[in-house]
Design an enzyme around this catalytic site. Structure first.
Site, short mmCIF file in Angstrom:
data_model
loop_
_atom_site.label_atom_id
_atom_site.label_comp_id
_atom_site.label_asym_id
_atom_site.label_seq_id
_atom_site.Cartn_x
_atom_site.Cartn_y
_atom_site.Cartn_z
NE ARG A 230 -22.18 -31.51 182.27
CZ ARG A 230 -23.34 -31.18 181.73
NH1 ARG A 230 -23.68 -29.89 181.65
NH2 ARG A 230 -24.16 -32.11 181.25
CD GLU A 259 -23.14 -28.14 188.63
OE1 GLU A 259 -24.05 -28.81 188.10
OE2 GLU A 259 -22.67 -27.11 188.11
CG HIS A 277 -26.26 -27.06 185.94
ND1 HIS A 277 -25.37 -28.09 186.13
CD2 HIS A 277 -26.59 -27.10 184.61
CE1 HIS A 277 -25.18 -28.73 184.97
NE2 HIS A 277 -25.91 -28.14 184.04
#
Length: 310
Positions: A230, A259, A277
């Site tokens: 993360r 993001e 991601h």
């Protein structure tokens, strides 16, 4: 009669088709669609399918009196109001184990791309530069691999590192007794020891900015950072400062704090490799995640224990 599913994430056409066969699907992957769906259809929703980043809020749960099952498609669930949902008697599940191999593969790809500077070498080659005009890059083999978070994904990353003859160390909240790898009792100590530090720990408040300026300094100018966990785990400003000052060798990031917007502070740095991601995304992993969700839904409404409860 089909049960009503609120789908809060983007999915491919094939997966959507499968869901439509099984459920009445309310698809709301954007913020505006989500708000409208909860307001208009919340009283009918029985199941929510989301992911760790998208989550599910307490106020949304309040708007869904028929909700009995909330699932995260992947392993993460940091933005799902778990305690609040449990207090409401809502069953919770995730997709643990469904994309582990894909994420571990991507972590290895980022390690190689960063340590060997693959994107920069590709660009140089296209510009007509030959190896004599370029700096030599270190090899990955026999570098010391540090894994922050030796869960199911972290263990698979360690296995892949072992294939490169990399000694493996790790840091968890406590030592594991089912692995041969060296345990370090702090992130700082692990960073001082390893050459490549891979982050595979969950997100959330407890790990926010766990990788800060002091950890990056410990990793050092010959060290590399890879994050497939993360974005919140890494202090982006500290990372940018370390890279610009030559205090860190490079970084490979699949996740970042901003993001879905890219990390502006890092975009002009040649020693950073960025991917959107996507570490856990492959046709194989998405199919496995969908099948896991469907199995959890079937088990839940049959009154049986979930396959992957949170």
């Amino acid at each position: 009669m089909k049960r009503t599913l609120l789908l809060l994430i983007t999915m491919g056409e094939r997966s959507l088709s499968t869901l439509h066969e099984r459920f009445e699907v309310i698809h709301a992957p954007t913020a505006s669609e989500r708000a409208a769906a909860v307001a208009s259809h919340g009283t009918r929703v029985e199941i929510v399918l989301t992911n760790g980043v998208t989550g599910l809020r307490a106020d949304e749960i309040d708007a869904m009196p028929k909700l009995t099952l909330a699932c995260a498609l992947g392993a993460g669930y940091e933005n799902l109001a778990v305690d609040y949902a449990r207090a409401r008697g809502i069953a919770l599940a995730n997709g643990a184990g469904t994309n582990d191999d894909c994420v571990a593969d991507h972590a290895l790809a980022l390690m190689l791309a960063t340590v060997r500077a693959i994107p920069a070498l590709d660009k140089a080659c296209r510009q007509g530069l030959w190896r004599d005009d370029l700096p030599m890059r270190p090899q990955l083999a026999r570098k010391r691999l540090g894994v922050l978070g030796l869960g199911t994904i972290g263990k698979k990353i360690a296995q892949r590192g072992a294939a490169f003859d990399m000694p493996v160390g790790y840091h968890n909240r406590s030592a594991r007794h089912d692995v041969p790898h060296r345990y370090f009792d702090s992130v700082q100590a692990l960073a001082e020891w390893c050459d490549v530090l891979v982050i595979a720990t969950p997100g959330g408040a407890s790990t926010k900015h766990l990788i800060d300026a002091s950890v990056l300094q410990a990793l050092g100018p010959q060290g590399f950072l890879v994050n497939i966990a993360r974005g919140s785990v890494v202090d982006t400003s500290a990372l940018a400062a370390a890279l610009r000052a030559g205090e860190l060798g490079g970084a490979g990031l699949d996740v970042y704090e901003t993001e879905p917007k890219p990390p502006a502070e890092l975009l002009d740095l040649a020693n950073v490799v960025l991917t959107p991601h996507i570490a856990g995304w492959s046709p194989e992993s998405m199919q496995a995640s969908l099948e896991c969700f469907l199995e959890n839904a079937d088990l839940h409404f049959a009154g049986r224990p979930l396959r992957t409860p949170i």
